[in-house]
Design a protein around this motif. Structure first.
Motif, PDB file in Angstrom:
ATOM      1  N   GLU A   1      -1.470   4.069  -4.838  1.00  0.00           N
ATOM      2  CA  GLU A   1      -1.077   2.819  -5.480  1.00  0.00           C
ATOM      3  C   GLU A   1      -1.701   1.627  -4.731  1.00  0.00           C
ATOM      4  O   GLU A   1      -2.084   0.632  -5.343  1.00  0.00           O
TER       5      GLU A   1
ATOM      6  N   SER B   1      -3.967  -1.074  -6.356  1.00  0.00           N
ATOM      7  CA  SER B   1      -3.619  -2.487  -6.438  1.00  0.00           C
ATOM      8  C   SER B   1      -4.781  -3.340  -5.946  1.00  0.00           C
ATOM      9  O   SER B   1      -4.999  -4.444  -6.436  1.00  0.00           O
TER      10      SER B   1
ATOM     11  N   ARG C   1       0.009   4.740 -14.383  1.00  0.00           N
ATOM     12  CA  ARG C   1      -0.025   3.286 -14.406  1.00  0.00           C
ATOM     13  C   ARG C   1      -1.155   2.710 -13.543  1.00  0.00           C
ATOM     14  O   ARG C   1      -1.938   1.889 -13.995  1.00  0.00           O
TER      15      ARG C   1
ATOM     16  N   TYR D   1       0.733  -6.346 -14.527  1.00  0.00           N
ATOM     17  CA  TYR D   1       0.689  -5.382 -13.435  1.00  0.00           C
ATOM     18  C   TYR D   1       1.738  -5.699 -12.377  1.00  0.00           C
ATOM     19  O   TYR D   1       2.532  -4.854 -12.007  1.00  0.00           O
TER      20      TYR D   1
ATOM     21  N   ASN E   1       4.316  -1.405  -1.972  1.00  0.00           N
ATOM     22  CA  ASN E   1       3.421  -0.394  -2.534  1.00  0.00           C
ATOM     23  C   ASN E   1       3.041   0.622  -1.468  1.00  0.00           C
ATOM     24  O   ASN E   1       2.994   1.827  -1.701  1.00  0.00           O
TER      25      ASN E   1
ATOM     26  N   SER F   1       3.942   4.440  -1.799  1.00  0.00           N
ATOM     27  CA  SER F   1       2.897   5.401  -2.150  1.00  0.00           C
ATOM     28  C   SER F   1       2.249   6.041  -0.933  1.00  0.00           C
ATOM     29  O   SER F   1       1.774   7.169  -1.016  1.00  0.00           O
TER      30      SER F   1
END
Lengths: 292, 294, 385, 252
Positions: free
Chosen positions: A2, A6, A126, A199, C93, C97
């Motif tokens: 992720e 990002s 996603r 997002y 995040n 993750s």
């Protein structure tokens, strides 16, 4: 992953922002720094439409782009009669004023920011779907701008930049060109805003302040103002740099300011050692004719 | 609510509070007038001035006067370095106004980061205590800080006016701000004049930060917001007119102070920008008066 | 716990990014029970953030020193948010993750709100410890607070002013940001519900430095009590200007005012100021007394925002109790089960702040401790439950 | 026959200086009118007023009977007023051909809508403009320089390109601001020939020029301006014979 996604998404969004900003300031030579506010308009519009009307993200993002494009008229119409420094200061006023309104309206979540923006996609896909969308938007923007700059429209723009009076005296409507460019550039920023809103699902007015102008401007200048690929290079570099600086293993309280210092120093060095930026402007496509 | 004592009190406190804004605006518009430069690095100068004085007072425990001198010296050194190694190069290259904008803004950011590294990000005031003694004159409360602010601003303003009007250097400053190239033809060294202008701006910035910092807590990034007020006042006051800018700063401050009587208070922050918009939309020529396009 | 581990990690992540490679699998601490902590370690709020992290670290050390949870060690991964939503999103995040934590603790409303969508989406439990904005309760299924929201202490102050101090009219002066706006509404409602009347209700700009217009309105109104809801940077200024204008009303504020800086900056003008604390003081609980002693001996000072650090000390204790429940139920370690554990334990017995009961409305109920400034020191005034 | 370009009572002042004082004149199809007078007489200013660069304070200007008062610079150009500039004002970063391709009265590529929805039409218009430009260059014997950057050309040829660019506008009026200044030899002859051809093709041409022999060769009639006023008008030979005018012009 992720985390990597990002960053890829940010790269896509900032490529859109830097390229469209470059279209305005580099290609058309309109000295505005208000780009973040059009980013904000797109983000808030699509976010609010999604929260209150459940509008789907594509329509929402397009609506955001439209709002950003229309708002760009508020700055382009009155101030295109004048240019240069004056436009620069006008744009600062426009940006900060509109931001102040956003900070005061309850609708936009005031100072606390807009939260609870629904996400169109959940689940493990996603990350990569959004990365793909953002990177595609970045690529599409670059190609669109390349198409504009290298075609007949670009020829008109470079003539206008060379000598506006002579250009107008040939029957060309320079004002309309500027307004259109401003609107197109701002609408693109609005699209970036839409992607951002869906997002990250949260918007804070703080992130659209004058420092954001500085960041975008730096991407354009470091990459190469007026060139098609420059802003892309600039955006990638300036997003990757802060990550790279984390290589230096330093105590946390030093990390943030040091990162900032290295960052700003690099910009200053660039301004002095390579003011034209990393990538030189691309020449428009040569005119083809029979006698060639 | 509208009795004269209240209005007079707001007038006095508003005037006193506008003092540092006036000082910042004068510094900003003087640089604009003389060098045709929107000096966004002023926020950096302001931050350096404050923290130099802060360090002298709180870390070295120096007396106030020494701290102010130290603040002046440090800020002046930084500013002159900025002019000599930075702006001169850009000027020689005839860089675009965007490059000047980026450079000045980035210098401010750089200063803020360095100061964050050294002083951290806790809000600090120049002196431990922010309360200053008060006397009641007529029905109006007047604090020592108010008197100092108004006094310093008036004194510096008058000194600047006299300097520009009567001294030889002052004349040079005016000549260069009028037409730098022509002035150079007459043998005036524009580079020197720029240094003089920056030195004057430094004095105003330091005085302003002294006043501000002795009443309000400061963090390294705070001066950026403060400077934006100066930018707007400069714009409204007729770009490049120092007196106009100063008056606009007073007017805007008073407007903000009085507006609480008329409009919902949460919209006060917006007044500044409403003014800016109206000016931009309806009097684009008006604010440009006195501004010589570079 | 030192920060070094995190730096190595960050460097590894950046290195992988630069090389375009997937992140390498790291050796997991054998069987450690992990959770995340995302706080401002740099930036304008770091003075508070760092002390709160220290509190949480001590808690983890204490738990592990006593043998951990069913013999397994608790492991806390700390990341910086700078109290900035953008940075916070990155940090969370990473926690979810890369570090794969089932639960993380964070604070500061902007960050709490910004990362809430991630917690809900990834089904990871977010514990807000310190954000007091009332809408924290409505951020979604996976966002819980262990800290009472603003309505609790502001309501207590308002009621106290009317009922115990006998003030019939009050003025509310608040900073025009989410903290101030929400709290001001709560105060007005509570004070008027108690029977009083709010005669002045004024916001000021976060950038303002001159409050005279607002204060003169206050003078004209003759309100008997003044409640100021701002930040530690502007509360002293408002009070200073108030006193300079000759306004002598008693002033109340909230937990932000429970800070020695206020007394230092205001001197005698701070006398009588009422502040709140949502955590018990040294006299209320022996554990707190020992905790403050620990600060004095280890750091040579009292922490910035003492009550907040108490909550942060308690947060890992809560996590430990949740893990304990989870292991006893033999459930897999993931966010969904962590949420079940939170609601399963429901009533937590905590060392620094007493009993905390989590309910379905995503709020917690706690007693409010009122303090006042007397001769330059904060002294207990009352406890409202 | 009615005039193509008609000025009536045009007045303009900057502060205390009057640059156009009650100017009334007409230019007809095929006519080449010389505009002469000392420096600062207001000749270039008159061009600027006609093209809209400077708005007139009073008076009326008509093109083929239609008033152009209040119209912007580009609108006037599209109504058929083509002009050259004393210092050429070529687009520095572009080639000769590119300079010319953006210059027709209608430039299809300036509309984003057409570019998006009728790209074929834009391409055809572009090709057509190229052909037209090459034809003009051929008349000036410059076609081999079509792809050169304008800044690479010698001065005289740049002047010719300035004229060539103006000729892309096929409107009824052609205003030439000192076309001959600094032009010699071959370019001089080309310039003269082309201007004459344009008049013969039916354009109304007005030339501001200090080169008297050029005026004598080309112009049928002329106007003498001084200090913003028309002092005399008539046949070129008569004007040159007038002693007062000669004094004003050449000084004593």
């Amino acid at each position: 992953m992720e985390y990597v996604y990002s960053i890829l998404i940010l790269v896509g969004i900032y490529v859109v922002l830097a390229s469209s900003f470059n279209l305005i300031i580099g290609t058309a030579g309109l000295v505005s720094i208000a780009h973040p506010i059009f980013f904000a308009l797109g983000a808030y519009t699509s976010g609010l439409l999604a929260i209150h009307f459940g509008l789907n993200p594509i329509a929402g993002t397009l609506a955001g782009a439209a709002v950003a494009g229309v708002f760009s008229l508020m700055i382009s119409l009155p101030s295109l009669r004048v240019s240069g420094d004056y436009l620069l200061i006008t744009s600062i006023g426009f940006q900060l004023g509109l931001l102040q309104v956003i900070k005061n309206l309850e609708l936009t979540g005031s100072q606390g920011g807009l939260s609870n923006i629904p996400t169109p996609i959940a689940g493990p896909e996603r990350g990569w779907i959004f990365s793909l969308v953002a990177l595609a938007a970045g690529a599409a923007t670059v190609l669109l701008i390349r198409w504009i700059v290298r075609g007949p429209y670009g020829r008109a723009i470079s003539a206008m930049r060379d000598d506006e009076l002579a250009f107008v005296a040939l029957g060309r409507d320079a004002t309309r060109i500027k307004i259109v460019i401003f609107a197109v550039g701002s609408a693109l920023a609005g699209i970036a805003g839409g992607i951002y809103a869906f997002y990250f699902q949260y918007l804070s007015p703080e992130q659209f302040e004058i420092l954001a102008s500085g960041t975008m401007l730096t991407m354009v200048v470091v990459g190469g103002m007026g060139s098609t690929w420059g802003p892309v290079v600039g955006a990638v570099l300036l997003l990757a740099l802060p990550q790279a600086i984390t290589f230096l293993r330093l105590p946390l309280s030093y990390m943030a300011p040091l990162q900032g210092m290295i960052f700003t120093l690099l910009v200053i060095l660039f301004l002095f050692l390579r003011p034209q930026g990393l990538v030189a402007p691309e020449a428009p496509a040569p005119l083809r004719h029979k006698k060639q | 609510m509208f009795d004269p004592a209240v209005l007079a009190q707001i007038l006095w406190t508003g005037l006193a509070t506008s003092s540092y804004m006036v000082l910042f605006t004068i510094a900003f518009s003087l640089v604009l007038k003389v060098m045709k430069l929107w000096n966004f690095a002023q926020a950096g100068m302001m931050a350096i001035a404050f923290y130099a004085m802060y360090a002298a007072v709180n870390r070295f425990a120096w007396p106030t006067a020494a701290a102010v001198v130290f603040g002046l010296a440090v800020t002046l050194a930084a500013t002159l370095a900025f002019e000599i190694w930075g702006l001169r190069t850009l000027r020689a290259r005839r860089s675009s106004s965007l490059l000047f904008f980026i450079f000045t803004l980035v210098c401010s950011e750089f200063a803020a980061y360095v100061l964050t590294l050294v002083f951290g990000t806790e809000p600090v005031t120049l002196f431990p205590e922010i309360l200053s003694p008060v006397r009641v004159i007529g029905q109006i409360a007047v604090s020592d800080w108010d008197l100092l602010g108004v006094g310093v601003t008036l004194a510096l303003g008058i000194a600047l006016a006299l300097y520009l009007r009567f001294s030889r250097d002052g004349q040079f400053v005016l000549a260069v701000s009028d037409n730098a190239e022509l002035a150079e033809l007459y043998g005036i060294d524009a580079k020197r004049v720029y240094l003089v202008a920056f030195s004057i701006a430094t004095v105003f910035v330091c005085a302003g930060m002294y006043l501000y910092g002795s009443r309000t807590a400061v963090i390294p990034t705070a001066p950026l917001q403060l400077m934006l007020f100066a930018v707007i006042a400069t714009l409204l006051g007729g770009m490049g007119s120092v007196l106009g800018g100063a008056l606009a700063a007073v007017g805007l401050s008073l407007l903000q102070s009085y507006s609480v009587l008329f409009i919902p208070s949460q919209w006060q922050g917006l007044i500044l920008y409403v003014f800016l918009f109206v000016t931009i939309l309806f009097f684009p020529g008006g604010v440009r008066r006195g501004f010589k396009a570079a | 716990m030192s920060f070094k581990r995190r730096d190595v990690l960050k460097a590894a992540a950046a290195g992988a990014l630069a090389a375009g490679l997937p992140l390498p699998l790291r050796a997991q601490g054998a069987g450690n029970l992990r959770f995340g902590l995302a706080m401002p370690l740099t930036g304008s709020q770091s003075a508070y953030g760092k002390d709160q992290v220290t509190g949480a670290q001590w808690a983890v050390e204490d738990i592990n020193a006593k043998g951990g949870v069913q013999g397994r060690k608790l492991e806390m991964i700390v990341l910086d948010t700078q109290a900035d939503p953008q940075v916070g999103i990155n940090a969370v995040n990473r926690l979810i993750s890369v570090e794969k934590v089932p639960v993380f603790i964070t604070a500061w409303s902007a960050v709490v709100k910004a990362v809430a969508p991630i917690a809900n989406r990834e089904k990871v439990l977010e514990l807000s410890v310190g954000a007091s904005s009332p809408d924290v309760a409505t951020l979604g299924d996976y966002v819980y607070t262990t800290f009472p929201l603003a309505d609790v202490d502001v309501t207590a102050v308002a009621r106290y002013a009317y009922q115990k101090l006998g003030k019939k009219t009050a003025a509310v002066l608040y900073i025009n940001n989410d903290t101030g706006v929400d709290a001001a509404k709560v105060y007005r409602e509570a004070f008027e519900k108690a029977g009083g009347k709010v005669t002045v209700y004024e916001a000021y700009d976060p950038k303002a430095t001159d409050y005279s217009g607002m204060l003169l309105k206050l003078r004209a109104s003759n309100a008997e009590m003044v409640h100021i809801h701002g930040l530690i940077t502007d509360i002293p200024q408002v009070i200073a200007q108030m006193r300079q204008l000759g306004l002598k009303q008693r002033v109340s504020t909230y937990s932000a005012g429970y800070n020695p800086i206020i007394v230092k900056q205001l001197g005698a003008a701070a006398e009588g100021l009422i502040v709140t604390s949502l955590a018990p003081g040294a006299n209320d609980r022996p554990q707190v007394k020992a905790y403050i002693e620990r600060w004095r001996s280890k750091e040579g000072r009292v922490p910035n925002g003492l009550p907040y650090t108490q909550y942060l000390y308690d947060a890992p204790v809560m996590v430990a109790q949740m893990y304990d429940w989870l292991l006893k139920q033999k459930l897999a370690v993931n966010g969904e089960n962590m949420r079940k554990a939170l609601l399963g334990v429901k009533r937590f017995e905590l060392p620094m702040t007493g009993v905390t009961e989590v309910d379905a409305t995503h709020r917690v109920k706690k007693p409010v401790y009122l303090l006042t400034v007397e001769k330059g020191n904060f002294v207990p005034l009352a406890t409202v439950s | 026959m009615s005039a193509v370009l008609h000025l009536e009572g045009v007045f303009k002042h900057f502060g205390g200086i009057v640059v156009a004082d009650d100017i009334t004149l007409e230019i007809e199809r095929g006519q080449i009118l010389g505009l002469i007078g000392p420096n600062g007489a207001g000749k270039t200013s008159l061009f600027n007023i006609v093209t809209g660069v400077v708005p007139a304070d009073a008076g009326d200007i008509r093109v083929n009977g239609v008033s152009i008062a209040g119209k912007g610079i580009h609108e006037r150009a599209r109504m058929g007023i083509a002009r050259t500039w004393q210092n050429m004002r070529l687009f520095r970063t572009m080639t000769v051909l590119e300079n010319m391709v953006v210059a027709p009265r209608e430039y299809a590529g300036e509309s984003m809508v057409r570019l998006c929805f009728r790209p074929g039409a834009v391409r055809r218009a572009d090709e057509q403009a190229c052909e037209q430009a090459l034809a003009i260059l051929e008349r000036m014997q410059l076609e081999r320089l079509a792809d050169n950057a304008v800044t690479d050309l010698p001065y005289g040829q740049q002047k010719l390109v300035g004229l060539a660019r103006a000729l892309m506008n096929d409107g009824p009026c052609l205003l030439l601001d000192e076309p001959m200044a600094g032009v010699e030899g071959h370019a001089y002859e080309t310039m003269k020939a082309v201007v004459r051809q344009e008049a013969q093709a039916g354009r109304a041409v007005c030339v501001v020029e200090h080169n008297i022999s050029f005026i004598k060769d080309l112009c049928t009639s002329a106007v003498f301006m001084s200090a913003g006023r028309i002092l005399e008008r008539g046949q070129i030979a008569d004007l040159l014979a007038s002693k007062t005018l000669a004094e004003l012009y050449f000084g004593t």
